[in-house]
Design a protein around this motif. Structure first.
Motif, PDB file in Angstrom:
ATOM      1  N   ILE A  55      -8.932   8.065  -9.256  1.00 60.70           N
ATOM      2  CA  ILE A  55      -8.114   7.181  -8.429  1.00 60.70           C
ATOM      3  C   ILE A  55      -8.870   5.903  -8.101  1.00 60.70           C
ATOM      4  O   ILE A  55      -8.295   4.810  -8.136  1.00 60.70           O
ATOM      5  CB  ILE A  55      -7.652   7.916  -7.151  1.00 60.70           C
ATOM      6  N   THR A  56     -10.155   6.019  -7.806  1.00 60.10           N
ATOM      7  CA  THR A  56     -10.961   4.835  -7.512  1.00 60.10           C
ATOM      8  C   THR A  56     -10.972   3.889  -8.703  1.00 60.10           C
ATOM      9  O   THR A  56     -10.786   2.677  -8.549  1.00 60.10           O
ATOM     10  CB  THR A  56     -12.398   5.243  -7.144  1.00 60.10           C
ATOM     11  N   GLU A  57     -11.167   4.422  -9.891  1.00 60.45           N
ATOM     12  CA  GLU A  57     -11.177   3.587 -11.094  1.00 60.45           C
ATOM     13  C   GLU A  57      -9.817   2.937 -11.322  1.00 60.45           C
ATOM     14  O   GLU A  57      -9.730   1.767 -11.683  1.00 60.45           O
ATOM     15  CB  GLU A  57     -11.568   4.415 -12.312  1.00 60.45           C
ATOM     16  N   GLN A  58      -8.749   3.686 -11.084  1.00 59.98           N
ATOM     17  CA  GLN A  58      -7.406   3.131 -11.258  1.00 59.98           C
ATOM     18  C   GLN A  58      -7.148   1.986 -10.284  1.00 59.98           C
ATOM     19  O   GLN A  58      -6.534   0.987 -10.652  1.00 59.98           O
ATOM     20  CB  GLN A  58      -6.355   4.219 -11.082  1.00 59.98           C
ATOM     21  N   ILE A  59      -7.617   2.107  -9.053  1.00 58.28           N
ATOM     22  CA  ILE A  59      -7.442   1.034  -8.071  1.00 58.28           C
ATOM     23  C   ILE A  59      -8.179  -0.213  -8.521  1.00 58.28           C
ATOM     24  O   ILE A  59      -7.647  -1.321  -8.470  1.00 58.28           O
ATOM     25  CB  ILE A  59      -7.908   1.484  -6.671  1.00 58.28           C
ATOM     26  N   VAL A  60      -9.405  -0.053  -8.986  1.00 57.39           N
ATOM     27  CA  VAL A  60     -10.190  -1.207  -9.446  1.00 57.39           C
ATOM     28  C   VAL A  60      -9.489  -1.896 -10.609  1.00 57.39           C
ATOM     29  O   VAL A  60      -9.338  -3.114 -10.632  1.00 57.39           O
ATOM     30  CB  VAL A  60     -11.620  -0.773  -9.835  1.00 57.39           C
ATOM     31  N   VAL A  61      -9.033  -1.109 -11.582  1.00 59.10           N
ATOM     32  CA  VAL A  61      -8.340  -1.687 -12.748  1.00 59.10           C
ATOM     33  C   VAL A  61      -7.071  -2.393 -12.308  1.00 59.10           C
ATOM     34  O   VAL A  61      -6.779  -3.513 -12.741  1.00 59.10           O
ATOM     35  CB  VAL A  61      -8.037  -0.590 -13.795  1.00 59.10           C
ATOM     36  N   ASN A  62      -6.288  -1.763 -11.440  1.00 59.93           N
ATOM     37  CA  ASN A  62      -5.038  -2.379 -10.985  1.00 59.93           C
ATOM     38  C   ASN A  62      -5.278  -3.621 -10.159  1.00 59.93           C
ATOM     39  O   ASN A  62      -4.503  -4.569 -10.230  1.00 59.93           O
ATOM     40  CB  ASN A  62      -4.198  -1.366 -10.201  1.00 59.93           C
ATOM     41  N   ASP A  63      -6.337  -3.663  -9.366  1.00 61.09           N
ATOM     42  CA  ASP A  63      -6.657  -4.860  -8.589  1.00 61.09           C
ATOM     43  C   ASP A  63      -6.964  -6.039  -9.501  1.00 61.09           C
ATOM     44  O   ASP A  63      -6.646  -7.176  -9.187  1.00 61.09           O
ATOM     45  CB  ASP A  63      -7.842  -4.617  -7.648  1.00 61.09           C
ATOM     46  N   HIS A  64      -7.568  -5.782 -10.650  1.00 61.92           N
ATOM     47  CA  HIS A  64      -7.863  -6.853 -11.594  1.00 61.92           C
ATOM     48  C   HIS A  64      -6.590  -7.343 -12.270  1.00 61.92           C
ATOM     49  O   HIS A  64      -6.470  -8.515 -12.590  1.00 61.92           O
ATOM     50  CB  HIS A  64      -8.874  -6.397 -12.650  1.00 61.92           C
ATOM     51  N   ARG A  65      -5.657  -6.447 -12.491  1.00 59.43           N
ATOM     52  CA  ARG A  65      -4.406  -6.806 -13.152  1.00 59.43           C
ATOM     53  C   ARG A  65      -3.485  -7.532 -12.176  1.00 59.43           C
ATOM     54  O   ARG A  65      -2.983  -8.596 -12.462  1.00 59.43           O
ATOM     55  CB  ARG A  65      -3.728  -5.524 -13.665  1.00 59.43           C
ATOM     56  N   ALA A  66      -3.254  -6.949 -11.024  1.00 57.75           N
ATOM     57  CA  ALA A  66      -2.410  -7.531  -9.976  1.00 57.75           C
ATOM     58  C   ALA A  66      -2.816  -6.864  -8.671  1.00 57.75           C
ATOM     59  O   ALA A  66      -2.847  -5.638  -8.584  1.00 57.75           O
ATOM     60  CB  ALA A  66      -0.941  -7.280 -10.258  1.00 57.75           C
ATOM     61  N   ALA A  67      -3.119  -7.669  -7.699  1.00 60.76           N
ATOM     62  CA  ALA A  67      -3.600  -7.139  -6.421  1.00 60.76           C
ATOM     63  C   ALA A  67      -2.586  -6.163  -5.824  1.00 60.76           C
ATOM     64  O   ALA A  67      -1.392  -6.424  -5.790  1.00 60.76           O
ATOM     65  CB  ALA A  67      -3.872  -8.270  -5.455  1.00 60.76           C
TER      66      ALA A  67
END
Length: 75
Positions: A55-67
């Motif tokens: 989940i932590t990795e998914q949040i980081v990836v999604n933050d880079h794509r769209a906050a």
């Protein structure tokens, strides 16, 4: 598939996708025989630690794509 999927290999040898589920599903629908994947060792020692790491990795990836909004992050 332009961006490689990321996955972990468990101690038992299973490979689990961490990032790229939609790309994997699209590749299956397109009947691709292979897709690029970065596979790393699973460093988590428990299922709970594995879930937290994913989940932590998914949040980081999604933050880079769209906050994410704070509500999305809390979910």
């Amino acid at each position: 598939v332009l961006s490689p999927l990321t996955a972990v290999r468990t101690a038992e040898g299973a490979v689990t996708v961490c990032d790229g589920q939609r790309r994997l599903l699209a590749a299956r629908e397109a009947v691709l025989a292979t897709v690029p994947v970065y596979v790393t060792a699973d460093l988590a020692t428990t299922e709970q630690a594995r879930t937290v790491a994913r989940i932590t990795e998914q949040i980081v990836v999604n933050d880079h794509r769209a906050a994410l909004t704070e509500t999305q992050r809390a979910k």
